[in-house]
Structure formats: structure tokens, C-alpha cells
Scaffold this active site. Structure first.
Site, PDB file in Angstrom:
ATOM      1  N   THR A  40     -12.904  -9.959  -5.104  1.00 15.01           N
ATOM      2  CA  THR A  40     -11.938 -10.979  -5.523  1.00 15.01           C
ATOM      3  C   THR A  40     -10.791 -10.397  -6.341  1.00 15.01           C
ATOM      4  OG1 THR A  40     -11.703 -12.907  -6.999  1.00 15.01           O
ATOM      5  CG2 THR A  40     -13.506 -11.441  -7.468  1.00 15.01           C
ATOM      6  N   TYR A  69     -17.400 -13.770 -13.845  1.00 21.44           N
ATOM      7  CA  TYR A  69     -17.398 -13.751 -12.382  1.00 21.44           C
ATOM      8  C   TYR A  69     -16.699 -12.481 -11.876  1.00 21.44           C
ATOM      9  CZ  TYR A  69     -15.696 -14.762  -7.687  1.00 21.44           C
ATOM     10  OH  TYR A  69     -15.371 -14.670  -6.361  1.00 21.44           O
TER      11      TYR A  69
HETATM   12  N1  UFG Z   1      -5.543 -26.410 -10.207  1.00 19.86           N
HETATM   13  C1  UFG Z   1      -5.039 -27.572 -10.765  1.00 19.86           C
HETATM   14  N2  UFG Z   1      -5.827 -28.671 -10.748  1.00 19.86           N
HETATM   15  C2  UFG Z   1      -7.093 -28.677 -10.226  1.00 19.86           C
HETATM   16  C3  UFG Z   1      -7.595 -27.482  -9.666  1.00 19.86           C
HETATM   17  C4  UFG Z   1      -6.777 -26.351  -9.667  1.00 19.86           C
HETATM   18  O1  UFG Z   1      -3.917 -27.612 -11.252  1.00 19.86           O
HETATM   19  O2  UFG Z   1      -7.754 -29.732 -10.278  1.00 19.86           O
HETATM   20  C5  UFG Z   1      -4.693 -25.208 -10.215  1.00 19.86           C
HETATM   21  C6  UFG Z   1      -5.311 -24.067 -10.994  1.00 19.86           C
HETATM   22  O3  UFG Z   1      -4.960 -24.163 -12.344  1.00 19.86           O
HETATM   23  C7  UFG Z   1      -4.705 -22.856 -10.289  1.00 19.86           C
HETATM   24  C8  UFG Z   1      -4.513 -23.322  -8.852  1.00 19.86           C
HETATM   25  O4  UFG Z   1      -4.573 -24.745  -8.890  1.00 19.86           O
HETATM   26  O5  UFG Z   1      -3.458 -22.579 -10.828  1.00 19.86           O
HETATM   27  C9  UFG Z   1      -5.591 -22.825  -7.915  1.00 19.86           C
HETATM   28  O6  UFG Z   1      -6.849 -23.136  -8.498  1.00 19.86           O
HETATM   29  P1  UFG Z   1      -8.224 -22.948  -7.712  1.00 19.86           P
HETATM   30  O7  UFG Z   1      -9.305 -23.455  -8.619  1.00 19.86           O
HETATM   31  O8  UFG Z   1      -8.104 -23.539  -6.354  1.00 19.86           O
HETATM   32  O9  UFG Z   1      -8.345 -21.383  -7.525  1.00 19.86           O
HETATM   33  P2  UFG Z   1      -8.256 -20.223  -8.634  1.00 19.86           P
HETATM   34  O10 UFG Z   1      -6.849 -19.708  -8.610  1.00 19.86           O
HETATM   35  O11 UFG Z   1      -8.841 -20.622  -9.930  1.00 19.86           O
HETATM   36  O12 UFG Z   1      -9.266 -19.190  -8.014  1.00 19.86           O
HETATM   37  C10 UFG Z   1      -8.892 -17.951  -7.609  1.00 19.86           C
HETATM   38  C11 UFG Z   1      -9.946 -17.429  -6.639  1.00 19.86           C
HETATM   39  C12 UFG Z   1     -11.213 -17.093  -7.359  1.00 19.86           C
HETATM   40  C13 UFG Z   1     -10.916 -16.234  -8.542  1.00 19.86           C
HETATM   41  C14 UFG Z   1      -9.916 -16.878  -9.452  1.00 19.86           C
HETATM   42  C15 UFG Z   1      -9.570 -15.974 -10.616  1.00 19.86           C
HETATM   43  O13 UFG Z   1     -10.219 -18.411  -5.653  1.00 19.86           O
HETATM   44  O14 UFG Z   1     -12.062 -16.384  -6.488  1.00 19.86           O
HETATM   45  O15 UFG Z   1      -8.733 -17.128  -8.730  1.00 19.86           O
HETATM   46  O16 UFG Z   1      -8.812 -16.613 -11.576  1.00 19.86           O
HETATM   47  F1  UFG Z   1     -12.031 -16.017  -9.254  1.00 19.86           F
END
Ligand code: UFG
Length: 327
Positions: free
Chosen positions: A117, A141
Site C-alpha cells: 500500500t 496498518y
Molecule cells: N473521505 C471523506 N469522507 C468519508 C470517507 C472518506 O471525506 O466518509 C475522504 C478521506 O478523508 C480521503 C478520501 O476521502 O481524503 C479517500 O478516503 P478512503 O477512506 O476512501 O481511502 P484512504 O485514502 O483513507 O485510503 C487509502 C488506501 C489505504 C491506505 C490509506 C493510507 O485505500 O489502503 O490510503 O492513508 F491505507
């Protein structure tokens, strides 16, 4: 029949990988403990229920199918949960992977494709994250995934276990035929949450932070279609089959989109309004995660074809409307 052992084959990415492997002429053997996966998602080859930490069960499955390679997806993957309960992540992800690698070596199965990741890079704002960047994970993670990468390098040196490591950016979309798709409980990912809000399964999408140092104040991510992502895994498998050296590849497109761009595109693709609430930042979120993405294209010959926002959202929307799994 050429068997590939797919750990986590009942999960979101693993199930799409099984479909791609079957299409490429392999037989995927799903090994999954169903802690977050769905038996209904196992559609393209045999299913063997088991835990990564159960070495005897792994030995049995290696002996029964004699796979030529392993694709290792099985892992816990929620950043927030990993901070509250790091032991769970070190046990399940790291100890589980150790048990898997030891079983693979004992069985003489010496090619492994690993699901890592961008969370291993940590929060390096305004840096293009390519494979040569140092890794400074900021959550358990990401730390667990980096530890497994280290373990793979040690196992290659000692036992000849060759590997391709893929560091994913934000995986999105679904099988265009909607045979398999994204279904997490609870759901934490942006696009499925937007689609839930659009069709009233939740009141609204909360945007986590509108005061980031980005053009519209919301976080920027690099989204890659799950079908493009698993195509790269088949290329990674071929890479090892062709005797090439162990290698790390990022999987992203190199283009970032803000949360607001994703909500706007979702409204456009579905022709429905997205109910939105602005909320505080989510702890652990990086401002911007965008892949340096040239290596997989140049060396593997990877050609992402579905990783535009409208395509990813459209495929996710089709799955959202037609697909679901029962335990
Ligand atoms: N987001 C919102 N509202 C929500 C959910 C997400 O605004 O209800 C935003 C998050 O803050 C982020 C973006 O949407 O800016 C994407 O969020 P996700 O939860 O879909 O994915 P992440 O970026 O958190 O996850 C990714 C990878 C993971 C990794 C992580 C590390 O999918 O494998 O980045 O930070 F671990």
C-alpha cells in the site's frame, strides 16, 4: 491446470483478481477466513476456508493443489482500527504473512505477488511518491505492510522466495459485469459511501476536512480501477514466471482528484444529488497521495484502461444497484 493460491480471494480486490486469473487461464484457489470476505464472492475457482496463522491448514492446501505461485491479498486494512488495536494488525498481517511464507517455502512454491500500500510511504506532502521514496508509515496498518515487504526481501535472500510487491493507491470501481464488487462492513471508503448517500442508504456523505492545503481544501487521492489493478497482478505473475528479478511497483495513475471532485463527478455520473455535510479532518489522513506511476507502465507493460473517475464511479454504481453478498 495451473493453480494459483489467492489469499483473501473472497475480498474486494482478491475476488477481482480471481476473475482476472481465470480469464488468463489459471485456476485461482481462494484461501480466506471470511473475517471480512464473502463466500458468495468466490466464483472462479475452489474455496478453502482457513486462517493465515493456521500453518497446518496452509500445509494441507499447498499439498492438495500444489500451486505454482501465491497472490497474497488477505489482510486487515482499516487505518483507524490499526491505530486502536495495533496488535491485531501485527498478528493478522505480519504473523499471518510469516506463516504463509514459511508454508510456501516448505511446499517449494517460490513465487509470490504481494498486495502492499501507499500507506507505507506515510505523509510526504507535495512529493511524487515513486518506488524509490523512503517509507515512513504513520499508522500500524502501513507499518505492518512495510514489515511484510522487509520479510519478503529476507526470505528471498535465505530461501529464494521471489516476489513482486504492488503498492496500491486508492482502489475503486467494480467488475463491469457486476459479478463481484466492493462490499465492506462497515464501509469506510469514499466512493461506496457517496453512492450510499445518493440512494438514501445513509443521510449524507461527510467530507473529512475542508481546510487542507489543496486547491479546494479537500484531500487529494490517486484512484485506480480495481480491474486495472488486478490486470497488473497477472502481469506481475508473468514477470516472475519469466524469471525476472523481484521488483516493487506502485499502482496508481499519477493523477490526483480531490474529495469534492469525486463527489461532483458522482453526481454527474448518476445524475443524482449527493447530500453532503462538511466535517472535521479524519485523524491519520494525508493531504495528498499521488503515485509516481511510470515504472509499472514501462517495465510491466501495464495499460490501465478503466481508471477514469466516470468509469470507476459508473462501474461502482452498477454494482451498487445490482450486486450484494450474503454471508
Ligand atoms: N473521505 C471523506 N469522507 C468519508 C470517507 C472518506 O471525506 O466518509 C475522504 C478521506 O478523508 C480521503 C478520501 O476521502 O481524503 C479517500 O478516503 P478512503 O477512506 O476512501 O481511502 P484512504 O485514502 O483513507 O485510503 C487509502 C488506501 C489505504 C491506505 C490509506 C493510507 O485505500 O489502503 O490510503 O492513508 F491505507
Amino acid at each position: 491446470m495451473t493453480h494459483i493460491l489467492v489469499t483473501g480471494g473472497a475480498g474486494y480486490i482478491g475476488s477481482h483478481a480471481c476473475k482476472a486469473l481465470a480469464a488468463a487461464g489459471y485456476t485461482p484457489i481462494t484461501y480466506d477466513n471470511l473475517s471480512t470476505g464473502w463466500q458468495d464472492a468466490v466464483k472462479f475457482g475452489p474455496f478453502e476456508q482457513g486462517d493465515l496463522t493456521d500453518r497446518a491448514r496452509l500445509d494441507q492446501v499447498f499439498a492438495a493443489y500444489q500451486p505454482v505461485a501465491v497472490m497474497h491479498f488477505a489482510a486487515l486494512s482499516q487505518v483507524g482500527e490499526s491505530m486502536q488495536n495495533p496488535g491485531l494488525y501485527w498478528h493478522n498481517n505480519v504473523a499471518g504473512s510469516l506463516s504463509l511464507m514459511q508454508a510456501a517455502v516448505a511446499a517449494g512454491c517460490l513465487d509470490l505477488v504481494f498486495s502492499s500500500t501507499c500507506a507505507t510511504y506515510g505523509d510526504q506532502d507535495n512529493v511524487v511518491l515513486d518506488e524509490t521514496c523512503a517509507q515512513f508509515p504513520i499508522n500500524a496498518y502501513g507499518a505492518s505492510k512495510r514489515a511484510i515487504e522487509d520479510m519478503l526481501r529476507d526470505f528471498e535472500g535465505a530461501y529464494g522466495l521471489r516476489h513482486v510487491i504492488f503498492r496500491y493507491f486508492n482502489v475503486a470501481g467494480a467488475d463491469p459485469e457486476a459479478q463481484v464488487g466492493e462490499f465492506h462492513q462497515p464501509e469506510t471508503h469514499l466512493i461506496p459511501l457517496i453512492l450510499d448517500a445518493i440512494d438514501g442508504k445513509r443521510d449524507a456523505l461527510t467530507i473529512f476536512g475542508t481546510d487542507y492545503d489543496t486547491p479546494d481544501g479537500t484531500c487529494v487521492r490517486d484512484y485506480v480501477h480495481v480491474c486495472d489493478l488486478v490486470d497488473a497482478h497477472v502481469l506481475g505473475l508473468n514477470w516472475l514466471e519469466n524469471g525476472k528479478e523481484s521488483r516493487v511497483f506502485n499502482l496508481g495513475t499519477g493523477t490526483g482528484f480531490s474529495v469534492r471532485e469525486v463527489t461532483d463527478q458522482s453526481a454527474a455520473v448518476t445524475n443524482r444529488a449527493v447530500p453532503i455535510v462538511e466535517g472535521p479532518r479524519r485523524p491519520g489522513d494525508c493531504t495528498r497521495l499521488v503515485s509516481g506511476s511510470t515504472r509499472a507502465v514501462a517495465e510491466l507493460g501495464w495499460k490501465p484502461t478503466r481508471s477514469t473517475l466516470p468509469q470507476m464511479i459508473g462501474d461502482a454504481w452498477r454494482w451498487h444497484q445490482t450486486g450484494h453478498y450474503d454471508k
